[in-house]
Design a protein around this motif. Structure first.
Motif, PDB file in Angstrom:
ATOM      1  N   PHE A  30       0.823  -1.203   0.000  1.00 31.45           N
ATOM      2  CA  PHE A  30       0.000   0.000   0.000  1.00 31.45           C
ATOM      3  C   PHE A  30       0.865   1.265   0.000  1.00 31.45           C
ATOM      4  O   PHE A  30       1.823   1.371   0.763  1.00 31.45           O
ATOM      5  CB  PHE A  30      -0.926   0.009   1.216  1.00 31.45           C
ATOM      6  CG  PHE A  30      -1.893  -1.144   1.250  1.00 31.45           C
ATOM      7  CD1 PHE A  30      -3.048  -1.114   0.487  1.00 31.45           C
ATOM      8  CD2 PHE A  30      -1.634  -2.254   2.035  1.00 31.45           C
ATOM      9  CE1 PHE A  30      -3.941  -2.177   0.514  1.00 31.45           C
ATOM     10  CE2 PHE A  30      -2.522  -3.325   2.069  1.00 31.45           C
ATOM     11  CZ  PHE A  30      -3.674  -3.285   1.301  1.00 31.45           C
TER      12      PHE A  30
ATOM     13  N   ASP B 285      -5.571   3.610  -1.273  1.00 27.67           N
ATOM     14  CA  ASP B 285      -5.447   2.216  -1.697  1.00 27.67           C
ATOM     15  C   ASP B 285      -6.304   1.282  -0.859  1.00 27.67           C
ATOM     16  O   ASP B 285      -6.575   0.151  -1.265  1.00 27.67           O
ATOM     17  CB  ASP B 285      -3.989   1.751  -1.597  1.00 27.67           C
ATOM     18  CG  ASP B 285      -3.079   2.400  -2.620  1.00 27.67           C
ATOM     19  OD1 ASP B 285      -3.591   2.883  -3.652  1.00 27.67           O
ATOM     20  OD2 ASP B 285      -1.855   2.425  -2.379  1.00 27.67           O
TER      21      ASP B 285
ATOM     22  N   SER C 251      -7.255  -3.274  -5.580  1.00 29.17           N
ATOM     23  CA  SER C 251      -6.169  -3.582  -6.512  1.00 29.17           C
ATOM     24  C   SER C 251      -5.607  -4.984  -6.314  1.00 29.17           C
ATOM     25  O   SER C 251      -5.536  -5.506  -5.197  1.00 29.17           O
ATOM     26  CB  SER C 251      -5.042  -2.566  -6.359  1.00 29.17           C
ATOM     27  OG  SER C 251      -5.468  -1.279  -6.723  1.00 29.17           O
TER      28      SER C 251
END
Length: 587
Positions: free
Chosen positions: A406, A411, A470
């Motif tokens: 991160f 994020d 992600s």
């Protein structure tokens, strides 16, 4: 298909009683991040159905499915708006029924997540409770009058009527554990997010509705429940504030309450006395052993759960806040496991885990996710599959997946990370994100929630679209396709671990005896059942380590399993390579 529950269970040489769930390996699926079948970037039930072959090949016996119920997703499904409906982002009830049938066709059982300490604030019960103090469902939740701000020393955001919360309890997600409802002039309790109001288990109607709902799912064919924070359901009488001078925190006030065993005993009698797998998540630091034994005791005074999750080992490296860490070493970790192996040696059963949807990736936390990622992932798997208890494999663990690097607060997706950090930043408790970045990288639950890495294709083969969180950038190297193609991979080693456990009763039921409690890098122990004995030795170090093993264990021993190519011969001096794991059959 219908599984036999072997409710009686034969006795083994050490007096242990055979149960199907003791012999099982459980695989945890966090559906939001497992596999996306419809290209919206969110995992779904159809995606799980499509990947059942992966689970079957691995050899697991049970799938624990994290919540797929209707939910506004404030806490990724742990805020349930309808216990009997599937959230549309995950699919339909027909999809869920197909998943159940497909798993059962592969001889894999299914347990559902039971989240009944709280609901979503969008649940019909809570929406009704908001209408007035006399509403039909008002007493389904915990409501209290506030306190006069002038009468307390604590600093709070003052409510509209100049009041502060009824007590000083803090939410586990940061800030007060109370939210003010202006229309009715009272505060409601939420030990987690404000969109997760706590149910009032003192109300028998709440228990009736919960037990009816559980039986509804059982009639649909499930094989048990994982019970979310179940030791929070009984709140202390009077809801007293904390006592910092005595070291009594919010968590100490709200865990293992005065009626918790009464409530779970009622659940056992009305729902669970049928041979299901039931595992209770028991938060607390530490969980008192006297409570733990009662939770899993099958006797008339016990709650009869199959096993429980405690948190003692995964709190070793944590401070009070999510941006704080603590020092620990291998002797600390061994001491926790040794204590819990002993606690249930005569009665009760352990669950064995090092990561799940609420914990960082185990190879990054307890292993070496760099040079020795593969070796340490295999070693940690060896530990979990050769201790006494039921091992839980969290999705991606069998691939050696690691924590995410991160770089900014943007994020993250987890309210358990975002809420407390944003509050701390607003209040000046934390200077900047950069000041806590490394700790959040180590601690955040989002480490476990990045998508499963199926291939080296875009988005790691998880989805055709940008995922909701992600993908770990190492997916080109760490993915299921590559792991399956490599016979020396973490995945194939896990297959051998599962098979080894299935084929050897001593792994499941054998007595545990630790050999190296004070060694700083070696963990060695035996498992004994009748005339069978296994000798396990694990090197938790980046360097080679020598161990002078007891002669009676290595004389005529044979290597049954290991994460390196076998050395020639066995003698009393064992030269263990970095992160090497060996399992011997001792004579």
């Amino acid at each position: 298909m219908t599984f036999e529950t072997d409710a009686a269970g034969e006795r083994l040489p050490n007096g242990e009683r055979r149960r199907w769930w003791k012999e099982a390996v459980v695989y945890q699926v966090y559906p939001r991040s497992f596999a996306d079948s419809d290209g919206d970037g969110v995992g779904d039930i159809r995606g799980i159905v499509d990947r059942v072959g992966h689970l079957d090949d691995l050899g697991v016996d049970v799938v624990w499915l994290n919540p797929v119920y209707e939910s506004p997703q404030a806490d990724n499904g742990y805020d349930i708006a309808d216990y009997r409906a599937i959230d549309e982002q995950y699919g339909t009830m027909a999809d869920w029924e197909e998943l159940l049938d497909t798993l059962h066709d592969h001889d894999i059982r299914l347990i559902m997540d039971l989240v009944v300490n709280h609901t979503s604030d969008e649940h019909d019960w809570f929406q009704n409770a908001l209408t007035s103090r006399d509403a039909d469902y008002r007493d389904y939740y915990v409501w209290r009058e506030g306190r006069d701000a002038a009468e307390v020393d604590e600093t709070y955001d003052v409510g509209p009527d100049g009041e502060v919360p009824p007590n000083d309890w803090e939410s586990f997600f940061g800030g007060p554990a109370w939210a003010y409802h202006e229309a009715t002039g009272e505060w409601y309790l939420h030990l987690f997010d404000r969109k997760q109001p706590d149910l009032n288990w003192e109300n028998p109607d709440v228990r009736d509705d919960v037990f009816e709902m559980m039986n509804w799912w059982i009639e649909k064919g499930i094989d048990g429940f994982r019970m979310d924070v179940i030791n929070l359901v009984s709140k202390p009488e009077g809801l007293p504030s904390t006592d910092p001078e005595a070291g009594i925190r919010t968590i100490d006030r709200v865990t293992n309450g005065p009626r918790v065993h009464e409530f779970l005993g009622e659940m056992r009698d009305r729902v669970l006395d049928r041979g299901f797998l039931t595992v209770g998540e028991m938060i607390g630091d530490p969980l008192p052993v006297e409570h733990a034994r009662r939770y899993v005791s099958p006797g008339p005074d016990g709650d009869g759960l199959s096993m429980l999750f405690h948190f003692e080992h995964v709190l070793l490296d944590r401070g009070e806040r999510i941006w704080e860490t603590a020092d620990w070493d291998l002797t600390d970790l061994k001491a926790v496991f040794d204590r819990w192996q002993a606690a249930f040696a005569d009665e009760g059963w352990n669950s064995l885990y090092l990561n799940n949807h609420d914990q960082p990736r185990m190879v990054s936390r307890f292993g070496n996710d760099g040079e020795y990622r593969r070796e340490s992932a295999k070693l940690l798997g060896t530990l979990l599959h050769t201790l006494r208890g039921t091992p839980y494999v969290y999705q991606g663990e069998e691939l050696g997946m690691t924590n995410y690097p991160f770089e900014s607060l943007d994020d993250f997706r987890d309210v358990g990370t975002l809420n407390p950090v944003r509050t701390a930043l607003d209040r000046g408790v934390v200077e900047s994100f950069d000041a806590v970045k490394e700790a959040l990288r180590a601690n955040s639950r989002d480490n476990a929630r990045t998508p499963v890495q199926w291939s080296d294709e875009e988005h790691a083969g998880f989805s055709d679209a940008e995922p909701w969180i992600s993908v770990n950038p190492n997916y080109g190297e760490v993915n299921a396709e590559a792991e399956r193609a490599d016979e020396d991979s973490v995945y194939h080693y896990y297959r051998r671990l599962v098979e080894f456990r299935h084929e050897n009763d001593v792994v499941v039921y054998g007595d545990y005896d630790p050999l190296t409690p004070d060694h700083e890098s070696l963990w060695a122990y035996t498992r004994t059942l009748g005339d069978e004995r296994l000798f396990v030795v694990l090197n938790f170090a980046d360097e080679a380590t020598t161990y002078d093993a007891p002669a009676e264990l290595v004389g005529d021993a044979t290597l049954a399993l290991g994460n390196y190519d076998a050395d020639d011969g066995v003698d009393e001096t064992l030269d263990l390579r970095p992160w090497e794991a060996r399992v011997y059959r001792a004579r």
